[in-house]
Design an enzyme around this catalytic site. Structure first.
Site, short mmCIF file in Angstrom:
data_model
loop_
_atom_site.label_atom_id
_atom_site.label_comp_id
_atom_site.label_asym_id
_atom_site.label_seq_id
_atom_site.Cartn_x
_atom_site.Cartn_y
_atom_site.Cartn_z
N CYS A 118 -32.91 -88.69 -6.10
CA CYS A 118 -32.33 -87.49 -5.51
C CYS A 118 -32.90 -87.29 -4.11
O CYS A 118 -34.12 -87.27 -3.93
CB CYS A 118 -32.65 -86.29 -6.40
SG CYS A 118 -32.37 -84.69 -5.61
N GLU A 119 -32.03 -87.14 -3.13
CA GLU A 119 -32.50 -87.00 -1.76
C GLU A 119 -33.11 -85.63 -1.48
O GLU A 119 -33.74 -85.44 -0.44
CB GLU A 119 -31.36 -87.27 -0.78
CG GLU A 119 -30.23 -86.26 -0.80
CD GLU A 119 -29.10 -86.63 0.14
OE1 GLU A 119 -28.53 -85.71 0.74
OE2 GLU A 119 -28.79 -87.84 0.27
N HIS A 120 -32.94 -84.69 -2.38
CA HIS A 120 -33.49 -83.35 -2.17
C HIS A 120 -34.95 -83.23 -2.62
O HIS A 120 -35.74 -82.51 -1.99
CB HIS A 120 -32.65 -82.31 -2.91
CG HIS A 120 -31.25 -82.23 -2.41
ND1 HIS A 120 -30.17 -81.95 -3.24
CD2 HIS A 120 -30.72 -82.43 -1.18
CE1 HIS A 120 -29.05 -81.96 -2.53
NE2 HIS A 120 -29.35 -82.25 -1.29
N HIS A 121 -35.28 -83.90 -3.75
CA HIS A 121 -36.63 -83.76 -4.30
C HIS A 121 -37.34 -85.11 -4.49
O HIS A 121 -38.48 -85.13 -4.92
CB HIS A 121 -36.57 -83.06 -5.67
CG HIS A 121 -35.97 -81.70 -5.63
ND1 HIS A 121 -34.62 -81.47 -5.90
CD2 HIS A 121 -36.50 -80.49 -5.33
CE1 HIS A 121 -34.35 -80.18 -5.79
NE2 HIS A 121 -35.47 -79.56 -5.44
N GLN A 159 -25.33 -87.22 -6.35
CA GLN A 159 -24.35 -87.85 -7.23
C GLN A 159 -22.94 -87.78 -6.66
O GLN A 159 -22.15 -88.73 -6.82
CB GLN A 159 -24.41 -87.21 -8.61
CG GLN A 159 -23.50 -87.88 -9.63
CD GLN A 159 -23.70 -87.33 -11.03
OE1 GLN A 159 -24.79 -86.90 -11.39
NE2 GLN A 159 -22.65 -87.34 -11.83
N HIS A 187 -30.47 -85.62 -14.21
CA HIS A 187 -31.26 -85.43 -13.00
C HIS A 187 -32.63 -84.84 -13.36
O HIS A 187 -32.71 -83.73 -13.89
CB HIS A 187 -30.54 -84.48 -12.03
CG HIS A 187 -29.27 -85.05 -11.49
ND1 HIS A 187 -29.12 -85.40 -10.16
CD2 HIS A 187 -28.08 -85.34 -12.09
CE1 HIS A 187 -27.90 -85.87 -9.96
NE2 HIS A 187 -27.25 -85.84 -11.12
N CYS A 189 -34.73 -83.68 -11.32
CA CYS A 189 -35.01 -82.49 -10.52
C CYS A 189 -34.51 -81.23 -11.21
O CYS A 189 -34.94 -80.12 -10.86
CB CYS A 189 -34.39 -82.61 -9.13
SG CYS A 189 -32.60 -82.87 -9.13
#
Length: 227
Positions: A118-121, A159, A187, A189
């Site tokens: 995940c590019e956010h976390h 995703q 996920h 996250c």
């Protein structure tokens, strides 16, 4: 090679690892020669990452010099380079291997396992992709579809983007009558932090061509998917 050796020597002097120079070089740099070979900037970046990971371990409340964590920064660096190997290729290229087969009905490859970040976390998400297309003239190898999925998954991702990238690659290279992609994933996250819903799964779809225009084509895809 001189830059790499100097980097390793600096690590040894500062007590960041107890493994020999040859062991560390073989575990990290030799595995990714296309990234580090002759690039002093990349070597310097790696050194900063190793140091930052030591600080992160301390910030979390542990001792980066204890036995179980001493080599962890190098392991994390190596792991992330493996997780993101997709940046080293153009996944669409896999689809360019085509065959002269007369088939004008649905080709569906189900349950293609993938693992992504995940590019956010920077937390893992993983699941399966289902990729189907109705050929026009071009048919690719089934394994090429799976390799293409891996190429896009092994990047920092969300995703929704992953689903569309897979569909767009099939459309661009194979020029089919239609393409449909369904991705199902869990996920970490969401499951392991934050709201902590461990059973939650996310499903995304992308439709192109006849699948965007005809509900009966979508229904055929979904019926086969649920068999």
């Amino acid at each position: 090679m001189i830059n790499i050796v100097n980097f390793l020597i600096n690590l040894m002097k500062r007590g960041l690892c107890r493994m020999s120079l040859l062991e560390l070089e073989s575990k990290v740099f030799e595995k990714f020669p296309h990234i580090f070979n002759g690039d002093s900037n990349k070597v310097e970046q790696a050194e900063k990452i190793v140091e930052a990971l030591r600080h992160l371990i301390e910030l979390c409340g542990d001792d980066p010099n204890r036995d179980g964590l001493l080599e962890t920064p190098q392991r994390v660096l190596k792991a992330f380079l493996e997780y993101t190997e997709g940046y080293q290729e153009d996944p669409k290229e896999h689809l360019k291997k085509v065959f002269d087969v007369q088939h004008r009905e649905l080709v569906l490859v189900k349950d293609i396992e993938f693992y992504s970040i995940c590019e956010h976390h920077f937390a893992p998400f993983f699941g399966v992709a289902h990729v189907g297309y109705i050929p026009n003239e071009k048919i690719t190898g089934l394994s090429k579809i799976a390799r293409m999925v891996d190429g896009y998954a092994k990047r920092f991702q969300v995703q929704e983007n992953l689903t569309n990238q897979i569909a767009d690659a099939v459309e661009e290279i194979l020029e089919p009558q239609g393409t449909m992609v369904v991705v199902e994933a869990k996920h970490m996250c969401m499951c392991g932090r934050g709201i902590k819903k461990s059973d939650a799964k996310t499903t995304t779809t992308a439709v192109r061509g006849v699948y965007a225009e005809r509900s009966d084509s979508r229904m055929e895809f979904l019926t086969l998917l649920n068999r």
